[in-house]
Design a protein around this motif. Structure first.
Motif, PDB file in Angstrom:
ATOM      1  N   SER A   4       0.815  -1.208   0.000  1.00  0.00           N
ATOM      2  CA  SER A   4       0.000   0.000   0.000  1.00  0.00           C
ATOM      3  C   SER A   4       0.853   1.264   0.000  1.00  0.00           C
ATOM      4  CB  SER A   4      -0.954  -0.005   1.193  1.00  0.00           C
ATOM      5  OG  SER A   4      -0.222  -0.105   2.387  1.00  0.00           O
ATOM      6  N   PHE A  11      -4.806   4.695  -9.189  1.00  0.00           N
ATOM      7  CA  PHE A  11      -5.750   3.605  -9.420  1.00  0.00           C
ATOM      8  C   PHE A  11      -7.089   4.144  -9.899  1.00  0.00           C
ATOM      9  CE2 PHE A  11      -2.705   1.434  -6.766  1.00  0.00           C
ATOM     10  CZ  PHE A  11      -2.715   0.143  -7.261  1.00  0.00           C
ATOM     11  N   GLU A  26      -9.612  -2.300  -8.742  1.00  0.00           N
ATOM     12  CA  GLU A  26      -8.986  -1.074  -9.212  1.00  0.00           C
ATOM     13  C   GLU A  26      -7.705  -1.436  -9.950  1.00  0.00           C
ATOM     14  OE1 GLU A  26     -10.348   2.123  -5.842  1.00  0.00           O
ATOM     15  OE2 GLU A  26      -8.499   1.022  -5.496  1.00  0.00           O
ATOM     16  N   ALA A  35      -1.045  -2.720 -12.254  1.00  0.00           N
ATOM     17  CA  ALA A  35      -1.246  -3.136 -10.865  1.00  0.00           C
ATOM     18  C   ALA A  35      -2.734  -3.264 -10.600  1.00  0.00           C
ATOM     19  CB  ALA A  35      -0.629  -2.113  -9.919  1.00  0.00           C
ATOM     20  N   VAL A  36      -3.123  -4.304  -9.885  1.00  0.00           N
ATOM     21  CA  VAL A  36      -4.531  -4.587  -9.621  1.00  0.00           C
ATOM     22  C   VAL A  36      -4.713  -4.770  -8.115  1.00  0.00           C
ATOM     23  CG1 VAL A  36      -6.443  -6.149 -10.149  1.00  0.00           C
ATOM     24  CG2 VAL A  36      -4.632  -5.819 -11.824  1.00  0.00           C
ATOM     25  N   ARG A  37      -5.779  -4.171  -7.570  1.00  0.00           N
ATOM     26  CA  ARG A  37      -6.054  -4.333  -6.145  1.00  0.00           C
ATOM     27  C   ARG A  37      -7.556  -4.407  -5.896  1.00  0.00           C
ATOM     28  NH1 ARG A  37      -4.543   1.633  -3.654  1.00  0.00           N
ATOM     29  NH2 ARG A  37      -6.313   2.740  -4.560  1.00  0.00           N
ATOM     30  N   ARG A  42      -7.632  -2.341   0.213  1.00  0.00           N
ATOM     31  CA  ARG A  42      -6.519  -1.575  -0.347  1.00  0.00           C
ATOM     32  C   ARG A  42      -5.237  -1.722   0.469  1.00  0.00           C
ATOM     33  NH1 ARG A  42     -10.586   3.211  -1.193  1.00  0.00           N
ATOM     34  NH2 ARG A  42     -11.199   2.811  -3.330  1.00  0.00           N
ATOM     35  N   ALA A  46      -1.248  -4.433  -3.884  1.00  0.00           N
ATOM     36  CA  ALA A  46      -1.725  -4.741  -5.231  1.00  0.00           C
ATOM     37  C   ALA A  46      -0.834  -5.803  -5.862  1.00  0.00           C
ATOM     38  CB  ALA A  46      -1.701  -3.474  -6.075  1.00  0.00           C
TER      39      ALA A  46
END
Length: 62
Positions: A4, A11, A26, A35-37, A42, A46
């Motif tokens: 984080s 994002f 996101e 990057a994906v989260r 959060r 990610a």
């Protein structure tokens, strides 16, 4: 996996996320990486993927 603390990433919420804000994903794009989260988690960071892999996943998922 990105933490984080990667605050320099911008994002955006998926257009396929539910209208009530649940089940959201996101994505942030940087040169060569996506990057994906999870919006609801959060603080967990990610996952980073090479851009060509992320693009391939989106093509198959459509």
């Amino acid at each position: 996996m990105l933490t984080s603390s990667e605050s320099h990433l911008h994002f955006r919420k998926s257009s396929y996320s539910s209208a009530r804000g649940q089940d959201c994903v996101e994505v942030a794009d940087t040169p060569g990486t996506s990057a994906v989260r999870d919006t609801q988690n959060r603080e967990l960071g990610a996952l980073a993927f090479p851009s060509f892999e992320w693009t391939a996943l989106l093509r198959v998922a459509q």
